[in-house]
Scaffold this motif. Sequence first.
Motif, PDB file in Angstrom:
ATOM      1  N   MET A 176     -12.593 -63.242  64.520  1.00  0.00           N
ATOM      2  CA  MET A 176     -12.669 -62.460  65.766  1.00  0.00           C
ATOM      3  C   MET A 176     -13.091 -63.347  66.945  1.00  0.00           C
ATOM      4  O   MET A 176     -12.597 -63.186  68.056  1.00  0.00           O
ATOM      5  N   GLU A 177     -13.989 -64.303  66.687  1.00  0.00           N
ATOM      6  CA  GLU A 177     -14.442 -65.180  67.768  1.00  0.00           C
ATOM      7  C   GLU A 177     -13.282 -65.994  68.337  1.00  0.00           C
ATOM      8  O   GLU A 177     -13.210 -66.219  69.550  1.00  0.00           O
ATOM      9  N   ASP A 178     -12.375 -66.418  67.455  1.00  0.00           N
ATOM     10  CA  ASP A 178     -11.211 -67.190  67.914  1.00  0.00           C
ATOM     11  C   ASP A 178     -10.333 -66.352  68.829  1.00  0.00           C
ATOM     12  O   ASP A 178      -9.831 -66.842  69.848  1.00  0.00           O
ATOM     13  N   ILE A 179     -10.131 -65.085  68.468  1.00  0.00           N
ATOM     14  CA  ILE A 179      -9.295 -64.200  69.293  1.00  0.00           C
ATOM     15  C   ILE A 179      -9.961 -63.966  70.646  1.00  0.00           C
ATOM     16  O   ILE A 179      -9.301 -64.005  71.689  1.00  0.00           O
ATOM     17  N   VAL A 180     -11.261 -63.737  70.642  1.00  0.00           N
ATOM     18  CA  VAL A 180     -11.987 -63.512  71.901  1.00  0.00           C
ATOM     19  C   VAL A 180     -11.886 -64.742  72.797  1.00  0.00           C
ATOM     20  O   VAL A 180     -11.634 -64.620  74.008  1.00  0.00           O
ATOM     21  N   GLU A 181     -12.061 -65.918  72.214  1.00  0.00           N
ATOM     22  CA  GLU A 181     -11.946 -67.150  73.003  1.00  0.00           C
ATOM     23  C   GLU A 181     -10.543 -67.299  73.584  1.00  0.00           C
ATOM     24  O   GLU A 181     -10.372 -67.717  74.743  1.00  0.00           O
ATOM     25  N   GLU A 182      -9.536 -66.925  72.798  1.00  0.00           N
ATOM     26  CA  GLU A 182      -8.160 -67.014  73.280  1.00  0.00           C
ATOM     27  C   GLU A 182      -7.915 -66.026  74.412  1.00  0.00           C
ATOM     28  O   GLU A 182      -7.249 -66.348  75.407  1.00  0.00           O
ATOM     29  N   GLU A 195     -15.656 -50.503  70.573  1.00  0.00           N
ATOM     30  CA  GLU A 195     -16.771 -51.342  71.031  1.00  0.00           C
ATOM     31  C   GLU A 195     -16.342 -52.768  71.344  1.00  0.00           C
ATOM     32  O   GLU A 195     -16.743 -53.339  72.366  1.00  0.00           O
ATOM     33  N   GLU A 196     -15.504 -53.356  70.486  1.00  0.00           N
ATOM     34  CA  GLU A 196     -15.110 -54.750  70.700  1.00  0.00           C
ATOM     35  C   GLU A 196     -14.268 -54.919  71.963  1.00  0.00           C
ATOM     36  O   GLU A 196     -14.239 -56.002  72.560  1.00  0.00           O
ATOM     37  N   ILE A 197     -13.588 -53.858  72.386  1.00  0.00           N
ATOM     38  CA  ILE A 197     -12.803 -53.906  73.625  1.00  0.00           C
ATOM     39  C   ILE A 197     -13.734 -53.800  74.831  1.00  0.00           C
ATOM     40  O   ILE A 197     -13.587 -54.535  75.814  1.00  0.00           O
ATOM     41  N   GLN A 198     -14.703 -52.903  74.759  1.00  0.00           N
ATOM     42  CA  GLN A 198     -15.661 -52.788  75.863  1.00  0.00           C
ATOM     43  C   GLN A 198     -16.458 -54.083  76.032  1.00  0.00           C
ATOM     44  O   GLN A 198     -16.828 -54.446  77.148  1.00  0.00           O
ATOM     45  N   LEU A 223      -8.113 -56.142  69.728  1.00  0.00           N
ATOM     46  CA  LEU A 223      -8.157 -57.472  70.337  1.00  0.00           C
ATOM     47  C   LEU A 223      -6.821 -58.193  70.252  1.00  0.00           C
ATOM     48  O   LEU A 223      -6.419 -58.886  71.197  1.00  0.00           O
ATOM     49  N   GLU A 224      -6.116 -58.004  69.149  1.00  0.00           N
ATOM     50  CA  GLU A 224      -4.811 -58.651  68.999  1.00  0.00           C
ATOM     51  C   GLU A 224      -3.831 -58.172  70.057  1.00  0.00           C
ATOM     52  O   GLU A 224      -3.064 -58.963  70.633  1.00  0.00           O
ATOM     53  N   LYS A 225      -3.844 -56.874  70.342  1.00  0.00           N
ATOM     54  CA  LYS A 225      -2.929 -56.321  71.346  1.00  0.00           C
ATOM     55  C   LYS A 225      -3.285 -56.817  72.748  1.00  0.00           C
ATOM     56  O   LYS A 225      -2.389 -57.082  73.563  1.00  0.00           O
TER      57      LYS A 225
END
Length: 304
Positions: free
Chosen positions: A1-7, A27-30, A267-269
């Motif tokens: 998940m951290e990799d996706i957030v960084e991207e 929550e992860e989107i907010q 997060l992927e979307k």
Amino acid sequence: MEDIVEEILRLKQERKAIILAHVYQPEEIQEIADFSGDSFALSRKAAATDAEVIVFCGVRFMAETANILSPDKITLLPAVDAGCQMFDDTLEAGVRKMQAEHPDALLVSYVNTPASVKALSDVCCTSSNAAAVVQSLPKDKEILFVPDENLGAFAQAHCPEHHVICWHGGCPIHQALRVDEVEAAKAAHPEALVLMHPECRAEVRALADYVGSTTGIIKYAEQSPAQEFIIATEQGVMYELTERCPDKHFYMASRRLLCVNMKKTNLEKVRDALKTLEPRVVVPTEIREKATAALTRMLEIAGK
């Protein structure tokens, strides 16, 4: 998940983008959003920035509103299939029929409507200013209120001298909340105040200590000296409540207050939308201009 957030953060910078998340989002989107809040307030914030791309983490009508206010920006809706259960594709035709049956009436549409319905409207309203908008209209005119009958009834109750004709329909999540569920929550947490959205039914609203928009609920909880609250709106708001009020306690009025459409964003979307600049939401010029007029009149009346 951290990799996706960084991207996502990298792509956001490259695209000169801003990420908006409605408070009902996961929550992860907010957590990755630049702004979170109610839909119309988010669209106004985006319009005030110099961002070139808006990533709206919400449902379609929200992205449409963002595009109406910022036609010069690219508007992306990561969850392209995220609609709203309050209405379906027949709403516009139904509203036109309603107007034909009441040709002299004024049409008030909740901002939670498609752009095509906003374009038919005399004025729009939000869940926080519905009563103020209705109150501002002539008392000798019929007022058609769409598409949430519970919000319309809430506005009517504050403006008894006005004749409000409500569309038969509403948010199935809020509308499904029952009196016995709220009473059970109150019995389990007798010191807690009940904070409720006006899309709930009148007999349920009668049990509330405060009725208001999601932003209103959050502000009330922040400012209240009370330490415990029963929350009667979609459960996604719990993230913002606990972030802002870490020392207070919040309990959902029902486990059933869950909107599946609001949970379609992940997060992927968001990452893929920033990569491809798709899926885009573009409101046609004619509809946008008419919808803008209804939104502008709302702001002139209520200011928010």
